[in-house]
Design an enzyme around this catalytic site. Structure first.
Site, PDB file in Angstrom:
ATOM      1  N   LYS A  13       0.880  -1.331   0.107  1.00 38.09           N
ATOM      2  CA  LYS A  13       0.005  -0.012  -0.067  1.00 38.09           C
ATOM      3  C   LYS A  13       0.789   1.291   0.089  1.00 38.09           C
ATOM      4  O   LYS A  13       0.609   2.220  -0.706  1.00 38.09           O
ATOM      5  CB  LYS A  13      -1.068   0.007   1.001  1.00 38.09           C
ATOM      6  CG  LYS A  13      -0.435   0.246   2.448  1.00 38.09           C
ATOM      7  CD  LYS A  13      -1.592   0.152   3.460  1.00 38.09           C
ATOM      8  CE  LYS A  13      -1.101   0.209   4.843  1.00 38.09           C
ATOM      9  NZ  LYS A  13      -0.342   1.313   5.278  1.00 38.09           N
ATOM     10  N   ARG A  88      -6.961   3.561  11.632  1.00 37.61           N
ATOM     11  CA  ARG A  88      -6.610   2.357  11.843  1.00 37.61           C
ATOM     12  C   ARG A  88      -7.792   1.921  12.854  1.00 37.61           C
ATOM     13  O   ARG A  88      -7.757   0.692  13.303  1.00 37.61           O
ATOM     14  CB  ARG A  88      -5.241   2.502  12.458  1.00 37.61           C
ATOM     15  CG  ARG A  88      -4.595   1.225  11.831  1.00 37.61           C
ATOM     16  CD  ARG A  88      -2.912   1.289  12.079  1.00 37.61           C
ATOM     17  NE  ARG A  88      -2.381   1.218  10.808  1.00 37.61           N
ATOM     18  CZ  ARG A  88      -1.059   1.424  10.704  1.00 37.61           C
ATOM     19  NH1 ARG A  88      -0.218   1.684  11.805  1.00 37.61           N
ATOM     20  NH2 ARG A  88      -0.687   1.228   9.515  1.00 37.61           N
ATOM     21  N   ARG A 127      12.335 -10.912   3.008  1.00 35.76           N
ATOM     22  CA  ARG A 127      12.955  -9.551   3.496  1.00 35.76           C
ATOM     23  C   ARG A 127      14.199  -9.710   4.050  1.00 35.76           C
ATOM     24  O   ARG A 127      14.371 -10.303   5.364  1.00 35.76           O
ATOM     25  CB  ARG A 127      12.230  -8.318   3.795  1.00 35.76           C
ATOM     26  CG  ARG A 127      11.037  -8.215   3.161  1.00 35.76           C
ATOM     27  CD  ARG A 127      10.386  -6.823   3.371  1.00 35.76           C
ATOM     28  NE  ARG A 127       9.949  -6.583   4.917  1.00 35.76           N
ATOM     29  CZ  ARG A 127       9.179  -5.468   5.465  1.00 35.76           C
ATOM     30  NH1 ARG A 127       8.964  -4.593   4.374  1.00 35.76           N
ATOM     31  NH2 ARG A 127       8.863  -5.667   6.461  1.00 35.76           N
ATOM     32  N   ARG A 160      14.779  -8.794  10.060  1.00 33.34           N
ATOM     33  CA  ARG A 160      14.274  -8.253  11.251  1.00 33.34           C
ATOM     34  C   ARG A 160      13.415  -9.270  11.959  1.00 33.34           C
ATOM     35  O   ARG A 160      12.553 -10.195  11.404  1.00 33.34           O
ATOM     36  CB  ARG A 160      13.189  -7.220  10.886  1.00 33.34           C
ATOM     37  CG  ARG A 160      13.809  -5.633  10.485  1.00 33.34           C
ATOM     38  CD  ARG A 160      12.941  -4.892   9.948  1.00 33.34           C
ATOM     39  NE  ARG A 160      11.372  -5.129  10.668  1.00 33.34           N
ATOM     40  CZ  ARG A 160      10.531  -4.298  10.280  1.00 33.34           C
ATOM     41  NH1 ARG A 160      10.507  -3.245   9.053  1.00 33.34           N
ATOM     42  NH2 ARG A 160       9.282  -4.425  10.801  1.00 33.34           N
ATOM     43  N   ARG A 171       1.165 -10.598  13.164  1.00 31.51           N
ATOM     44  CA  ARG A 171       0.925  -9.287  12.807  1.00 31.51           C
ATOM     45  C   ARG A 171      -0.237  -9.135  11.892  1.00 31.51           C
ATOM     46  O   ARG A 171      -1.205  -7.884  11.920  1.00 31.51           O
ATOM     47  CB  ARG A 171       2.087  -8.828  12.038  1.00 31.51           C
ATOM     48  CG  ARG A 171       3.339  -8.316  12.984  1.00 31.51           C
ATOM     49  CD  ARG A 171       4.795  -8.009  12.171  1.00 31.51           C
ATOM     50  NE  ARG A 171       4.706  -6.809  11.395  1.00 31.51           N
ATOM     51  CZ  ARG A 171       5.482  -6.542  10.050  1.00 31.51           C
ATOM     52  NH1 ARG A 171       6.414  -7.479   9.982  1.00 31.51           N
ATOM     53  NH2 ARG A 171       5.341  -5.570   9.428  1.00 31.51           N
TER      54      ARG A 171
END
Ligand SMILES: [Zn+2]
Length: 214
Positions: A13, A88, A127, A160, A171
């Protein structure tokens, strides 16, 4: 055009908001950037937000709302904007509605980028970053030449903690629980455009523009 961009972590996004903002010539307002900017400028809002972040807490709705209100009052946002990462929560959505109703400028569309959970797990857990030079990689999409080391300086790449597959699933679940109500909030106004986000960036961007007729 006044737009909200919704989509979970890994949906792309941020990238799509930025590209669409350039296309429409309206600012892309990402709440994360806004927050960092206010904190680094040391504004009263930034200092207030910092006290919550220092404790590891979420920045409360009223602080976020005040920050957005301030940003939407800037000259460049008068012809439109793309809000990324806000609202949110239900409380933020109610506040935004009220703010825009007062200004007589309702939201034109809410874009929801939909990507299957396992594809988002793949995108996020692949990632890696070089701890020396911060260069980003992706083990499937943009892998280093040599196993798991940086092309530029040979440092071992790191993932990470947030991007570990189990953490990513968690998440995504937290995100879904928190924001499902927000999308429903706008669904009743039939301004929600659901976009299948499982394709190349160019293809998805084209789908968004087609849905908006821009
Ligand atoms: Zn490096």
């Amino acid at each position: 055009m006044r737009l909200l961009m919704a989509g979970s972590p890994g949906s792309g996004k941020g990238t799509h908001s930025r590209r669409l903002g350039e296309h429409l010539n309206v600012p892309h307002i990402a709440t994360g950037d806004l927050l960092r900017e206010q904190v680094s400028l040391g504004t009263p809002l930034g200092r207030n937000a910092q006290t919550f972040m220092d404790r590891g807490d979420y920045v409360p709705d009223d602080v976020m709302v005040a920050m957005i209100k301030d940003r939407l009052a800037q000259p460049d946002a008068q012809k439109g904007f793309i809000l990324d990462g806000f609202p949110r929560t239900q409380g933020q959505a109610d506040s935004l509605d009220k703010m825009l109703a007062d200004l007589g400028t309702p939201i034109d569309a809410v874009i929801v980028l939909e990507v299957p959970t396992e594809e988002m797990v793949r995108r996020l857990s692949g990632r890696r970053t070089c701890p020396t030079c911060q260069r980003p990689y992706h083990m499937d999409d943009e892998p280093p030449k040599d196993d798991e080391t940086c092309d530029d300086d040979g440092t071992k790449l790191e993932r990470r903690a947030d991007d570990e597959p189990d953490t990513v699933r968690h998440r995504l679940k937290v995100y879904a629980d928190r924001t499902a109500g927000v999308v429903e909030h706008y669904d009743t106004d039939s301004v929600v455009k659901r976009i299948n986000g499982e394709a190349s960036v160019d293809e998805v961007q084209e789908r968004i523009r087609t849905a908006l007729g821009v």
